[in-house]
Scaffold this motif. Structure first.
Motif, PDB file in Angstrom:
ATOM      1  N   ALA A 139       1.013  -1.206  -0.021  1.00  0.00           N
ATOM      2  CA  ALA A 139       0.043  -0.118   0.029  1.00  0.00           C
ATOM      3  C   ALA A 139       0.733   1.063  -0.013  1.00  0.00           C
ATOM      4  N   ALA A 140       0.958   1.786  -1.003  1.00  0.00           N
ATOM      5  CA  ALA A 140       1.861   3.216  -1.254  1.00  0.00           C
ATOM      6  C   ALA A 140       0.977   4.356  -1.769  1.00  0.00           C
ATOM      7  N   PRO A 141       0.242   4.884  -0.640  1.00  0.00           N
ATOM      8  CA  PRO A 141      -0.562   5.906  -1.198  1.00  0.00           C
ATOM      9  C   PRO A 141      -0.137   7.654  -1.273  1.00  0.00           C
ATOM     10  N   CYS A 142       1.283   7.550  -0.902  1.00  0.00           N
ATOM     11  CA  CYS A 142       1.921   8.665  -1.219  1.00  0.00           C
ATOM     12  C   CYS A 142       3.347   8.480  -1.740  1.00  0.00           C
ATOM     13  N   CYS A 143       4.462   9.130  -1.025  1.00  0.00           N
ATOM     14  CA  CYS A 143       5.772   9.100  -1.397  1.00  0.00           C
ATOM     15  C   CYS A 143       6.558   7.998  -1.285  1.00  0.00           C
ATOM     16  N   GLN A 144       7.646   7.818  -1.612  1.00  0.00           N
ATOM     17  CA  GLN A 144       8.311   6.465  -1.718  1.00  0.00           C
ATOM     18  C   GLN A 144       9.662   6.780  -0.732  1.00  0.00           C
ATOM     19  N   PRO A 145      10.182   5.912   0.056  1.00  0.00           N
ATOM     20  CA  PRO A 145       9.383   4.565   0.197  1.00  0.00           C
ATOM     21  C   PRO A 145       8.078   4.737   1.127  1.00  0.00           C
ATOM     22  N   SER A 146       7.201   3.806   0.881  1.00  0.00           N
ATOM     23  CA  SER A 146       5.971   4.030   1.540  1.00  0.00           C
ATOM     24  C   SER A 146       6.404   3.723   3.112  1.00  0.00           C
ATOM     25  N   ILE A 147       5.896   4.622   3.751  1.00  0.00           N
ATOM     26  CA  ILE A 147       5.797   4.532   5.407  1.00  0.00           C
ATOM     27  C   ILE A 147       4.199   5.092   5.868  1.00  0.00           C
ATOM     28  N   LEU A 148       3.684   4.249   6.280  1.00  0.00           N
ATOM     29  CA  LEU A 148       2.450   4.297   6.896  1.00  0.00           C
ATOM     30  C   LEU A 148       2.224   4.341   8.338  1.00  0.00           C
ATOM     31  N   THR A 149       1.665   5.217   9.054  1.00  0.00           N
ATOM     32  CA  THR A 149       2.025   5.379  10.512  1.00  0.00           C
ATOM     33  C   THR A 149       0.714   4.787  11.273  1.00  0.00           C
ATOM     34  N   PHE A 150       0.625   4.233  12.578  1.00  0.00           N
ATOM     35  CA  PHE A 150      -0.468   3.708  13.197  1.00  0.00           C
ATOM     36  C   PHE A 150      -0.252   3.955  14.779  1.00  0.00           C
ATOM     37  N   ALA A 151      -1.181   4.240  15.585  1.00  0.00           N
ATOM     38  CA  ALA A 151      -1.128   4.610  16.826  1.00  0.00           C
ATOM     39  C   ALA A 151      -1.096   3.236  17.606  1.00  0.00           C
ATOM     40  N   ASP A 152      -2.149   2.175  16.988  1.00  0.00           N
ATOM     41  CA  ASP A 152      -2.417   1.096  17.540  1.00  0.00           C
ATOM     42  C   ASP A 152      -1.375  -0.063  17.143  1.00  0.00           C
ATOM     43  N   GLU A 153      -0.792  -1.013  17.883  1.00  0.00           N
ATOM     44  CA  GLU A 153       0.109  -1.970  17.364  1.00  0.00           C
ATOM     45  C   GLU A 153      -0.567  -2.897  16.716  1.00  0.00           C
ATOM     46  N   LEU A 154      -1.709  -3.437  17.175  1.00  0.00           N
ATOM     47  CA  LEU A 154      -2.549  -4.535  16.531  1.00  0.00           C
ATOM     48  C   LEU A 154      -3.206  -4.152  15.281  1.00  0.00           C
ATOM     49  N   GLU A 155      -3.586  -2.836  15.167  1.00  0.00           N
ATOM     50  CA  GLU A 155      -3.913  -2.482  13.720  1.00  0.00           C
ATOM     51  C   GLU A 155      -2.941  -2.451  12.747  1.00  0.00           C
ATOM     52  N   ALA A 156      -1.625  -2.038  13.169  1.00  0.00           N
ATOM     53  CA  ALA A 156      -0.520  -1.958  12.512  1.00  0.00           C
ATOM     54  C   ALA A 156      -0.012  -3.381  11.967  1.00  0.00           C
ATOM     55  N   ALA A 157      -0.142  -4.358  12.965  1.00  0.00           N
ATOM     56  CA  ALA A 157       0.204  -5.766  12.555  1.00  0.00           C
ATOM     57  C   ALA A 157      -0.902  -6.434  11.541  1.00  0.00           C
ATOM     58  N   ASN A 158      -2.080  -5.982  11.865  1.00  0.00           N
ATOM     59  CA  ASN A 158      -3.369  -6.779  11.079  1.00  0.00           C
ATOM     60  C   ASN A 158      -2.939  -5.814   9.352  1.00  0.00           C
ATOM     61  N   PHE A 159      -2.572  -4.535   9.517  1.00  0.00           N
ATOM     62  CA  PHE A 159      -2.298  -4.111   8.102  1.00  0.00           C
ATOM     63  C   PHE A 159      -1.336  -4.823   7.527  1.00  0.00           C
ATOM     64  N   HIS A 160      -0.200  -4.724   8.383  1.00  0.00           N
ATOM     65  CA  HIS A 160       1.088  -5.375   7.758  1.00  0.00           C
ATOM     66  C   HIS A 160       0.918  -6.973   7.370  1.00  0.00           C
ATOM     67  N   SER A 161       0.034  -7.681   7.963  1.00  0.00           N
ATOM     68  CA  SER A 161      -0.262  -8.974   7.344  1.00  0.00           C
ATOM     69  C   SER A 161      -0.816  -9.155   5.940  1.00  0.00           C
ATOM     70  N   GLY A 162      -1.834  -8.057   5.801  1.00  0.00           N
ATOM     71  CA  GLY A 162      -2.371  -7.789   4.517  1.00  0.00           C
ATOM     72  C   GLY A 162      -1.647  -7.037   3.419  1.00  0.00           C
ATOM     73  N   PHE A 163      -0.845  -6.116   3.767  1.00  0.00           N
ATOM     74  CA  PHE A 163       0.086  -5.462   2.791  1.00  0.00           C
ATOM     75  C   PHE A 163       1.590  -5.581   2.883  1.00  0.00           C
ATOM     76  N   GLY A 164       2.089  -6.608   3.693  1.00  0.00           N
ATOM     77  CA  GLY A 164       3.485  -6.770   3.727  1.00  0.00           C
ATOM     78  C   GLY A 164       4.303  -5.569   4.357  1.00  0.00           C
ATOM     79  N   GLY A 165       5.578  -5.571   3.908  1.00  0.00           N
ATOM     80  CA  GLY A 165       6.472  -4.669   4.455  1.00  0.00           C
ATOM     81  C   GLY A 165       6.949  -5.237   5.865  1.00  0.00           C
ATOM     82  N   ALA A 166       7.703  -4.051   6.500  1.00  0.00           N
ATOM     83  CA  ALA A 166       8.336  -4.228   7.720  1.00  0.00           C
ATOM     84  C   ALA A 166       7.784  -3.337   8.619  1.00  0.00           C
ATOM     85  N   LEU A 167       7.383  -3.931   9.938  1.00  0.00           N
ATOM     86  CA  LEU A 167       6.769  -3.012  10.909  1.00  0.00           C
ATOM     87  C   LEU A 167       8.138  -2.517  11.917  1.00  0.00           C
ATOM     88  N   GLY A 168       8.233  -1.364  12.498  1.00  0.00           N
ATOM     89  CA  GLY A 168       9.112  -0.802  13.432  1.00  0.00           C
ATOM     90  C   GLY A 168       8.753   0.303  13.848  1.00  0.00           C
TER      91      GLY A 168
END
Length: 187
Positions: A139-168
């Motif tokens: 999911a790359a809605p804006c600039c590269q490299p794509s970096i999406l932000t989340f306040a909630d760890e579970l929502e970040a993990a769920n998004f990660h499982s569907g769209f790949g990438g690396a969480l940090g």
């Protein structure tokens, strides 16, 4: 409860809380997701709310939108649900269209003050040091490299499982940018 009454409450909740999720609204009103999506769409069309993935944000006053219309790094439109902001000690603010632009600027020329990311789901501002970052997802809605932000760890993990990438967290994300983009602090 009529649809008009429900939309009035939705608008109040989004304004009071800085945003609202479809999940919260379906639970609160005990109606289908489609009903809530239609309500949000109607409020979005009138400019009272701004639809985002998974919810809605309050509509921004025209003077606020004009003040933050373009990213300080890449000069694209700053959209509330992706913005990254730097608030200096003198309360002046610099807006970026996304975490990618904001974090790169933070690395190039770190300045005192607070850095805030915007949660992709709720649209709420979160201190960057408390955010979860999804790096290089499909999911790359804006600039590269794509970096999406989340306040909630579970929502970040769920998004990660569907769209790949690396969480940090912030330190890992800054380290990634330093390496991948060959960015260094300015001297």
């Amino acid at each position: 409860m009529t649809g008009k009454q429900r939309r009035k409450i939705i608008l109040q909740l989004a304004t009071t809380n800085g945003g609202i999720s479809v999940r919260e609204l379906t639970e609160r009103f005990q109606v289908s997701r489609m009903t809530i999506h239609r309500d949000i769409q109607m409020l979005d069309r009138t400019g009272q709310l701004k639809r985002i993935h998974g919810g809605a944000l309050p509509g921004a006053p025209p003077e606020q939108v004009q003040g933050e219309a373009l990213c300080s790094a890449c000069h694209t439109e700053v959209k509330h649900h992706q913005r990254y902001l730097h608030r200096r000690p003198d309360q002046q603010q610099t807006f970026y269209c996304c975490a990618s632009c904001g974090l790169k600027a933070q690395l190039r020329q770190p300045e005192p003050g607070e850095y805030h990311a915007t949660d992709l789901i709720s649209g709420k501002s979160v201190p960057a040091e408390n955010a979860y970052f999804l790096i290089r997802s499909s999911a790359a809605p804006c600039c590269q490299p794509s970096i999406l932000t989340f306040a909630d760890e579970l929502e970040a993990a769920n998004f990660h499982s569907g769209f790949g990438g690396a969480l940090g967290r912030l330190p890992e994300t800054l380290a990634f940018l330093r390496t991948a983009q060959n960015l260094r602090h300015s001297s």
